[in-house]
Design an enzyme around this catalytic site. Sequence first.
Site, mmCIF file in Angstrom:
data_model
loop_
_atom_site.group_PDB
_atom_site.id
_atom_site.type_symbol
_atom_site.label_atom_id
_atom_site.label_comp_id
_atom_site.label_asym_id
_atom_site.label_seq_id
_atom_site.Cartn_x
_atom_site.Cartn_y
_atom_site.Cartn_z
ATOM 1 N N VAL A 1 0.983 -1.083 -0.028
ATOM 2 C CA VAL A 1 -0.054 0.153 -0.016
ATOM 3 C C VAL A 1 0.989 1.176 0.025
ATOM 4 O O VAL A 1 0.633 2.283 -0.837
ATOM 5 C CB VAL A 1 -1.038 -0.007 1.130
ATOM 6 C CG1 VAL A 1 -1.474 1.428 1.591
ATOM 7 C CG2 VAL A 1 -2.061 -1.187 1.152
ATOM 8 N N GLU B 1 -7.597 2.304 2.423
ATOM 9 C CA GLU B 1 -7.288 2.034 1.152
ATOM 10 C C GLU B 1 -8.122 0.799 0.389
ATOM 11 O O GLU B 1 -8.434 -0.099 1.182
ATOM 12 C CB GLU B 1 -5.859 1.647 0.943
ATOM 13 C CG GLU B 1 -5.194 1.413 -0.446
ATOM 14 C CD GLU B 1 -5.658 2.486 -1.456
ATOM 15 O OE1 GLU B 1 -5.289 3.781 -1.180
ATOM 16 O OE2 GLU B 1 -6.523 2.061 -2.277
ATOM 17 N N LEU C 1 -7.623 -0.501 -2.613
ATOM 18 C CA LEU C 1 -6.716 -1.160 -4.058
ATOM 19 C C LEU C 1 -6.483 -2.530 -3.661
ATOM 20 O O LEU C 1 -6.398 -3.041 -2.555
ATOM 21 C CB LEU C 1 -5.565 -0.383 -4.225
ATOM 22 C CG LEU C 1 -4.305 -0.547 -3.159
ATOM 23 C CD1 LEU C 1 -3.513 -1.893 -3.176
ATOM 24 C CD2 LEU C 1 -3.410 0.739 -3.565
ATOM 25 N N CYS D 1 -5.579 -9.649 3.025
ATOM 26 C CA CYS D 1 -6.525 -8.870 3.848
ATOM 27 C C CYS D 1 -7.784 -9.717 3.957
ATOM 28 O O CYS D 1 -8.066 -9.431 5.254
ATOM 29 C CB CYS D 1 -6.793 -7.515 2.671
ATOM 30 S SG CYS D 1 -5.135 -6.637 3.007
ATOM 31 N N LYS E 1 -7.763 -11.773 7.240
ATOM 32 C CA LYS E 1 -7.010 -11.177 8.490
ATOM 33 C C LYS E 1 -8.368 -10.138 8.892
ATOM 34 O O LYS E 1 -8.675 -9.932 10.327
ATOM 35 C CB LYS E 1 -5.631 -10.569 8.532
ATOM 36 C CG LYS E 1 -5.630 -9.070 7.956
ATOM 37 C CD LYS E 1 -4.441 -8.420 8.215
ATOM 38 C CE LYS E 1 -4.274 -7.113 7.324
ATOM 39 N NZ LYS E 1 -5.346 -6.182 7.566
#
Length: 435
Positions: A11, A151, A153, A264, A267
């Site tokens: 990121v 974020e 993305l 991601c 978690k």
Amino acid sequence: MKICFIGTGYVGLVSGVLFSDLGNSVTCVDNNHEKIENLKKGIIPIFEPGLDELVIKNYNAKRLFFTTDINNAIKNSDIIFIAVGTPTAKDGVSADLKNVYAVAQTISKNINKFKIIITKSTVPVCTGDEVEKILRKKNSSSKFEVVSNPEFLREGEAIRDFRYPDRVVIGSNNPKKTIPILKKLYEPITKKGAKFISTSRRSAELIKYAANAFLATKITFINEIANLCEQVGSNVEDIAIGIGTDARIGSRFLRAGPAYGGSCFPKDTKALTKIGKKFKTHMSVVETVIKSNEKRKNNLADKILNILKNPKGKKVGFLGVTFKANTDDMRDTQCLKIFPKLLKKGVKLSYYDPTGEKKELKKIRFIKNTKEILNNNDLVVIHTEWDEFRSLDFKSIKNKGVKIFDMRNLYQPNEFLNKNIKYYSIGRPTNEKKA
Ligand code: NAD
Ligand code: UGA
């Protein structure tokens, strides 16, 4: 506007480089010396299509800087993005915030003029309040504002996602002071159509977890529908089109596959259940999604063992081992759960991945090309959807009776009808049983 990113990972590096590409002066900071020294030499630590050229271009233009000197980077910046990792903590569920708080402590010692401090890392609701408390201990509140700017993305699509996001979310408790500055920073992106959403800081923090948990739920839902399709002879792709064309549902993130993985969704879904517990709210849907996703990896290992019939000594080659295509990220990749079960049953494993050999798979043989994988195995598993796996040279396969398990549905079952290949996919009839 002088910007600094603390944490130069997937990121921090992508966002830092792209903000510099928009004409800002950006310093990317990391406490990993080797990473920073390599970046200065143009060696990029991650696989992200298109990133290399942008790093070199903006570094040479002296808009982009790399350093381990966090104190000076903070002092010289007006806007500080915290983009450090927030992995799962030792308890196996919560987000580990030690990096975020360590950075907040360092920022608090270096506030020499007004600064906007932005958490871009994914952090549980109320983390901004804690960061603010840390900063207040050493600084008057007129000297800083703590803002949340989650974020959205995706790895592998990061450059496009940064330039053309659906929305930019800014959560601030002092919008009069911060929103005009951040609106200006994001103007080149919002001008192209991204929605600018201004909320409270806590809402912005929660938006991030809600978005990831919702997407994980959507994938898990279609994966369970795929299981049902396999039992009743339906085609999950038809179901995805049939429901996805309803604008209320939407067609994206309805690709059935080998469970969701990555750094991601696993978690963040777990962390959301923990946040729910902390605030006495049972996140039962998300808990079920996590269980279903875990079970899926186990079931896929069983499916492989069933395809092999007598697995002991059989050879299985994986095409792709990351959690999806166009990334080298091995964090929480599905095959890390599938491999141990296969090895236990005596299966001989090998793999090829376009991003090279993986340190996480030391005991498994790395093969340098797809051709060898196709020719030297009883079963080939297409685990990720890289373009180079979309046109495999099946004609070159010499061993008769090879089996293919396409976990990404890259091919159509009827393509294999006249070949000596048994083809299995996800949620669709195989070429053994005609629907
Ligand atoms: P990452 O592990 O790739 O990068 C984090 C970087 O921070 C590492 O280079 C590490 O060395 C550095 N770091 C850690 N502690 C530091 C400290 N005290 N000082 C300086 N540097 C430090 O992580 P990532 O994938 O970029 O994720 C960062 C955050 O962004 C996470 O909260 C994640 O959930 C979130 N996020 C990630 C993605 C993604 O696609 N990876 C997308 C959206 C949000
Ligand atoms: C995901 C989100 O898509 C981003 O918006 C978010 O910013 C990011 O997490 C994050 O918070 O880090 P990412 O993990 O890079 O991005 O990858 P995705 O493309 O979302 O895929 C995640 C997993 O879901 C992969 O294993 C992928 O194969 C799987 N997936 C995705 C499916 O099985 N089916 C789909 O239709 C889509």
